[in-house]
Design a protein around this motif. Structure first.
Motif, PDB file in Angstrom:
ATOM      1  N   LEU A 538       0.841  -1.206   0.000  1.00 44.82           N
ATOM      2  CA  LEU A 538       0.000   0.000   0.000  1.00 44.82           C
ATOM      3  C   LEU A 538       0.876   1.256   0.000  1.00 44.82           C
ATOM      4  O   LEU A 538       0.578   2.239  -0.677  1.00 44.82           O
ATOM      5  CB  LEU A 538      -0.927   0.006   1.211  1.00 44.82           C
ATOM      6  N   ALA A 539       1.972   1.200   0.765  1.00 41.71           N
ATOM      7  CA  ALA A 539       2.903   2.336   0.808  1.00 41.71           C
ATOM      8  C   ALA A 539       3.553   2.534  -0.557  1.00 41.71           C
ATOM      9  O   ALA A 539       3.693   3.666  -1.043  1.00 41.71           O
ATOM     10  CB  ALA A 539       3.969   2.099   1.871  1.00 41.71           C
ATOM     11  N   ALA A 540       3.945   1.417  -1.205  1.00 41.13           N
ATOM     12  CA  ALA A 540       4.550   1.502  -2.541  1.00 41.13           C
ATOM     13  C   ALA A 540       3.547   2.093  -3.525  1.00 41.13           C
ATOM     14  O   ALA A 540       3.893   2.950  -4.353  1.00 41.13           O
ATOM     15  CB  ALA A 540       4.997   0.108  -2.997  1.00 41.13           C
ATOM     16  N   ARG A 541       2.278   1.631  -3.442  1.00 37.68           N
ATOM     17  CA  ARG A 541       1.242   2.165  -4.325  1.00 37.68           C
ATOM     18  C   ARG A 541       1.082   3.678  -4.133  1.00 37.68           C
ATOM     19  O   ARG A 541       0.975   4.446  -5.093  1.00 37.68           O
ATOM     20  CB  ARG A 541      -0.081   1.449  -4.023  1.00 37.68           C
ATOM     21  N   THR A 542       1.085   4.130  -2.860  1.00 40.78           N
ATOM     22  CA  THR A 542       0.945   5.557  -2.547  1.00 40.78           C
ATOM     23  C   THR A 542       2.087   6.359  -3.168  1.00 40.78           C
ATOM     24  O   THR A 542       1.870   7.407  -3.788  1.00 40.78           O
ATOM     25  CB  THR A 542       0.923   5.755  -1.015  1.00 40.78           C
ATOM     26  N   LEU A 543       3.320   5.853  -3.008  1.00 38.99           N
ATOM     27  CA  LEU A 543       4.492   6.551  -3.558  1.00 38.99           C
ATOM     28  C   LEU A 543       4.465   6.524  -5.087  1.00 38.99           C
ATOM     29  O   LEU A 543       4.770   7.527  -5.740  1.00 38.99           O
ATOM     30  CB  LEU A 543       5.772   5.887  -3.021  1.00 38.99           C
ATOM     31  N   ILE A 544       4.065   5.387  -5.669  1.00 34.83           N
ATOM     32  CA  ILE A 544       3.969   5.264  -7.136  1.00 34.83           C
ATOM     33  C   ILE A 544       2.988   6.293  -7.689  1.00 34.83           C
ATOM     34  O   ILE A 544       3.277   6.986  -8.663  1.00 34.83           O
ATOM     35  CB  ILE A 544       3.552   3.818  -7.531  1.00 34.83           C
ATOM     36  N   SER A 576       1.448  -2.916  -9.456  1.00 33.23           N
ATOM     37  CA  SER A 576       1.268  -2.361 -10.803  1.00 33.23           C
ATOM     38  C   SER A 576       1.358  -0.841 -10.803  1.00 33.23           C
ATOM     39  O   SER A 576       1.148  -0.185  -9.783  1.00 33.23           O
ATOM     40  CB  SER A 576      -0.092  -2.790 -11.359  1.00 33.23           C
ATOM     41  N   SER A 577       1.659  -0.284 -11.977  1.00 31.88           N
ATOM     42  CA  SER A 577       1.721   1.170 -12.146  1.00 31.88           C
ATOM     43  C   SER A 577       1.281   1.513 -13.562  1.00 31.88           C
ATOM     44  O   SER A 577       1.031   0.626 -14.379  1.00 31.88           O
ATOM     45  CB  SER A 577       3.155   1.667 -11.919  1.00 31.88           C
ATOM     46  N   ALA A 578       1.241   2.818 -13.862  1.00 31.48           N
ATOM     47  CA  ALA A 578       0.857   3.255 -15.212  1.00 31.48           C
ATOM     48  C   ALA A 578       1.919   2.873 -16.240  1.00 31.48           C
ATOM     49  O   ALA A 578       1.640   2.810 -17.432  1.00 31.48           O
ATOM     50  CB  ALA A 578       0.651   4.764 -15.217  1.00 31.48           C
ATOM     51  N   PHE A 579       3.156   2.633 -15.780  1.00 34.61           N
ATOM     52  CA  PHE A 579       4.269   2.384 -16.706  1.00 34.61           C
ATOM     53  C   PHE A 579       4.710   0.922 -16.741  1.00 34.61           C
ATOM     54  O   PHE A 579       5.712   0.589 -17.366  1.00 34.61           O
ATOM     55  CB  PHE A 579       5.471   3.257 -16.327  1.00 34.61           C
ATOM     56  N   THR A 580       3.982   0.048 -16.023  1.00 32.46           N
ATOM     57  CA  THR A 580       4.365  -1.366 -15.997  1.00 32.46           C
ATOM     58  C   THR A 580       3.140  -2.241 -16.252  1.00 32.46           C
ATOM     59  O   THR A 580       2.006  -1.763 -16.235  1.00 32.46           O
ATOM     60  CB  THR A 580       4.981  -1.755 -14.629  1.00 32.46           C
ATOM     61  N   ALA A 581       3.384  -3.528 -16.478  1.00 33.23           N
ATOM     62  CA  ALA A 581       2.292  -4.485 -16.680  1.00 33.23           C
ATOM     63  C   ALA A 581       2.742  -5.835 -16.145  1.00 33.23           C
ATOM     64  O   ALA A 581       3.939  -6.107 -16.011  1.00 33.23           O
ATOM     65  CB  ALA A 581       1.945  -4.594 -18.162  1.00 33.23           C
ATOM     66  N   PHE A 582       1.759  -6.686 -15.821  1.00 36.84           N
ATOM     67  CA  PHE A 582       2.051  -8.066 -15.423  1.00 36.84           C
ATOM     68  C   PHE A 582       2.048  -8.936 -16.675  1.00 36.84           C
ATOM     69  O   PHE A 582       1.088  -8.895 -17.456  1.00 36.84           O
ATOM     70  CB  PHE A 582       0.968  -8.585 -14.462  1.00 36.84           C
TER      71      PHE A 582
END
Length: 752
Positions: A538-544, A576-582
């Motif tokens: 959740l912290a990583a998602r917030t920073l992303i 996940s992020s806007a610049f990555t994909a699974f």
């Protein structure tokens, strides 16, 4: 005009590869982990590529994706988006089974799942896991929503975006089933779990009732959003959870160090809160697109009635409405008084859902172009039931103007984009509310009005007091808005170790109406058990999300340094992020699959107009028909007769802008009495307006306590008016009023 990029894009007879959806929900306090399993089967005699487009909460952290084909399980890796797409295309062209999960470029709450090269007769099981924070509702419940459908996005005229194609079929023909179960645990007892769908009885798993389990009743058709409302005892307690870092990750990195999640519930000094807040400019922006027609627009009109009656004297206001075009009641905001209130109400009563599309950007630009009124801070209320294709553009506009206003947003119904509604409130320093199913709009809107009437909190700072040897790195963006009793979440990375102290302290300092204030929380540095890496993700998602915004504002300058950071963090955390994909490729036996590839869009359910009526009457929820543009919003509770709703609104509509009521036949009728009864029981020394106002207050307290959230502010305004009259014989009036109306309301309860 609506762009028809959903609708019946393939004939109903076409085989659909999705067989069933299984969802397991685990809620720990206010954090939900959702595991969805999508079971596919290719019933065709050709190779299949299936595309399934679905919504997730805009702030969800997707953290696991795997596929099982026969006995082979493939766990997806997070890779830079373009590389993942190239790898997907390569696998397709070489005939390998491949799966790609990616976030939409237009909006972070839409994901598409591509299932490539599924052999004829073959089954695949796809497992998707995401984590999200649950929003606190007006009644302190925590809301979880599992969307049943990706609703159409409104695309503004002239937009060149390629629309995601989603097939929709009547819900009765949706060929896949849903099973759903939820496990809830918290340090505090679970008092109840409610849903808009039929549930089996809540099962407690321990004697303290801090753990519970609930399942959806058998036979539920996935024909509408599944909503859960979870209630804990003593919910408003500040908490801190420290989670240990990943053993395999490098110390000093986000995943390698402990991370703390703080849930703060600020409490403002009552002396500041009770001061009359009459200085503000209220701008209401109402969606009047075609989908608002009928019951929804009526609910919105009733809500605007309550809002207009609750505004304080001396403030300024205006009402805008929009669709494909926009309108405003006054050329610019006007001072709130009896004349302007009545003029606005007349125009509100004629509003319908007749302005077609959902173009919100233009009216917002017009509102922001209006000069702010000196010493009247602007409070913007946005009501919409739709979704727009230019979500990021709209949110960026609000952000650019965040210094001059606060934005309170309301998503009406299941088509409202969580990314849009949450984004407006977050960037506008306000508060977001979602109104779906059997929810009534009025109490949620009135809660936001109470927040808007609170003084704006400025100079917010977070100070950490940690033992020697332990340092802190903030992972959340700075707090820009605080409201009394409303949760704020803060994530931070803790680096280093201390040999002596095992406790830390965090202090939130702020200035409220010129008064310096602070709230403090002491917490243990000992990591919690059994949280896995939930808090880290959740912290990583917030920073992303913060870094993605930064990248968007820079427009890709500085050689994409921010983008590189996002990709690195996304790969490291598995989020996940806007610049990555699974991406998951079956490298299996190495044999290529022969034959042409067929593309299928997997349909998502919608209801026909007839089914909507049935759903509304049977379940008390609104539903949507894509084909008919037909919407129903059921405002009352299940089986609710309209009369109690109407008599409350009838009494409220008679209140004057100053807060008083007038002693006339209309008031007598609203109270259920004759004019003669009302006049003859008035104590002789009391003025007509004072008697009328006390009677209205007694009636509200005596008969409408279940709707108190809705009329609390206008009642406070009435009490302020009575105080200003220096009214005599209040005790005698209350006694006489109780006798007339058959109530037993105490004078103190009225607020005297």
């Amino acid at each position: 005009m609506m762009v028809n990029c959903w609708g019946l894009l393939t004939s109903q007879e076409e085989p659909v590869p999705l067989k069933s959806v299984e969802v397991e929900l685990e809620v720990r306090d206010h954090v939900a982990t959702v595991v969805s399993t999508l079971n596919y089967e290719n019933k065709e005699d050709k190779l299949l590529e299936a595309v399934f487009v679905f919504p997730l909460p805009g702030d969800a952290a997707v953290c696991h994706f795997s596929a099982k084909i026969g006995q082979t399980e493939i766990v997806a890796e997070v890779k830079e988006k373009q590389k993942a797409r190239e790898e997907y295309d390569d696998a397709l062209s070489s005939g390998r089974e491949v799966f790609l999960l990616e976030e939409s470029d237009q909006s972070p709450d839409i994901f598409s799942l591509s299932v490539g090269s599924l052999r004829p007769g073959e089954s695949a099981s796809i497992r998707l896991e995401y984590i999200t924070e649950l929003a606190v509702q007006a009644d302190e419940g925590l809301r979880f929503c599992l969307p049943a459908v990706l609703n159409p996005r409104y695309q503004p005229r002239g937009s060149k975006d390629v629309c995601i194609q989603v097939t929709s079929v009547p819900a009765s023909l949706v060929p896949y089933s849903l099973s759903f179960s939820a496990r809830v645990s918290s340090p505090r007892p679970v008092s109840k779990v409610e849903s808009n769908c039929p549930l089996d009885a809540l099962q407690y798993l321990n004697t303290e009732q801090t753990q519970a389990m609930v399942k959806m009743a058998a036979g539920h058709k996935f024909d509408r959003d599944v909503e859960l409302l979870i209630y804990y005892k003593d919910a408003h307690q500040p908490t801190a959870v420290v989670e240990a870092g990943q053993a395999s990750a490098k110390p000093g990195t986000l995943m390698g160090d402990p991370v703390v999640m703080l849930s703060l519930y600020p409490e403002f000094p009552q002396a500041v809160m009770s001061s009359d807040a009459s200085c503000a400019e209220f701008v209401f922006l109402l969606d009047r697109s075609g989908s608002m027609a009928g019951s929804r627009i009526k609910c919105a009109r009733d809500t605007l009635l309550l809002l207009l009656k609750s505004l304080p004297m001396g403030c300024y206001f205006n009402i805008y409405s929009f669709g494909s075009s926009y309108e405003h009641i006054f050329p610019k905001s006007v001072e709130y008084n009896e004349k302007t209130m009545e003029e606005a109400l007349k125009k509100v009563n004629t509003m319908g859902g007749d302005l077609e599309g959902t173009e919100i950007l233009t009216p917002l630009e017009h509102i922001y172009s209006q000069p702010c009124i000196s010493s009247q801070p602007r409070q913007l209320f946005v009501f919409t039931d739709g979704e727009v294709r230019n979500t990021k553009e709209v949110i960026n506009l609000v952000k650019r103007n965040s210094g001059s206003h606060r934005c309170f947003s309301f998503g009406i119904g299941k088509a409202a984009s969580s990314a849009l509604i949450n984004g407006l409130a977050k960037e506008g320093g306000g508060h977001a509310q979602f109104i779906t199913g059997t929810d009534r709009m009025e109490p949620k809107v009135m809660q936001s009005l109470r927040f808007a009437l609170q003084p704006t909190v400025v100079d917010i700072s977070v100070k950490w007091d940690l033992p020697k040897g332990v340092s802190v790195t903030a992972l959340s963006p700075p707090i820009t808005a605080l409201f009394d009793g409303q949760r704020s979440l803060v994530y931070a990375q803790l680096t280093g170790q201390s040999s002596e102290a095992v406790e830390g302290c965090v202090t939130v300092k702020y200035s409220l109406a010129g008064h310096p204030s602070q709230n403090q929380l002491h917490f243990s540095l000992k990591p919690a058990e059994d949280t896995g890496l939930t808090v880290h993700r959740l912290a990583a998602r917030t920073l992303i999300r913060s870094l993605e915004k930064e990248e968007g504002e820079r427009g890709g300058e500085q050689d994409g340094e921010v983008k590189k950071k996002v990709v690195e963090l996304s790969v490291q955390s598995g989020v996940s992020s806007a610049f990555t994909a699974f991406i998951a490729v079956n490298k299996g036996d190495g044999k290529a699959i022969q034959g042409p590839l067929v593309l299928r869009n997997v349909p998502t359910p919608n209801l026909s107009a007839g089914e909507v009526e049935v759903a509304m009457h049977e379940h008390g929820v609104f539903s949507r028909s894509e084909g008919h543009g037909f919407h129903v919003f059921h405002c009352g509770s299940i089986g609710h007769q309209l009369t109690p709703r109407e008599d409350l609104l009838q009494l409220v509509s008679l209140q004057k802008a100053s807060g008083c009521w007038v002693l006339d036949p209309a008031l007598a009728a609203a109270l259920g009495k004759t004019s003669k009864e009302v006049k003859n029981t008035k104590p002789s020394a009391v003025k007509h307006g004072v008697w009328a106002t006390i009677l209205a207050l007694i009636w509200l307290h005596g008969f409408k306590m279940d709707a108190q959230e809705e009329w609390k502010l206008l009642a406070m305004k009435a009490v302020s008016w009575l105080r200003a009259q220096n009214a005599l014989c209040v005790t005698e009036c209350v006694e006489a009023g109780n006798a007339l109306l058959g109530c037993n309301v105490q004078k103190d309860a009225l607020g005297f």
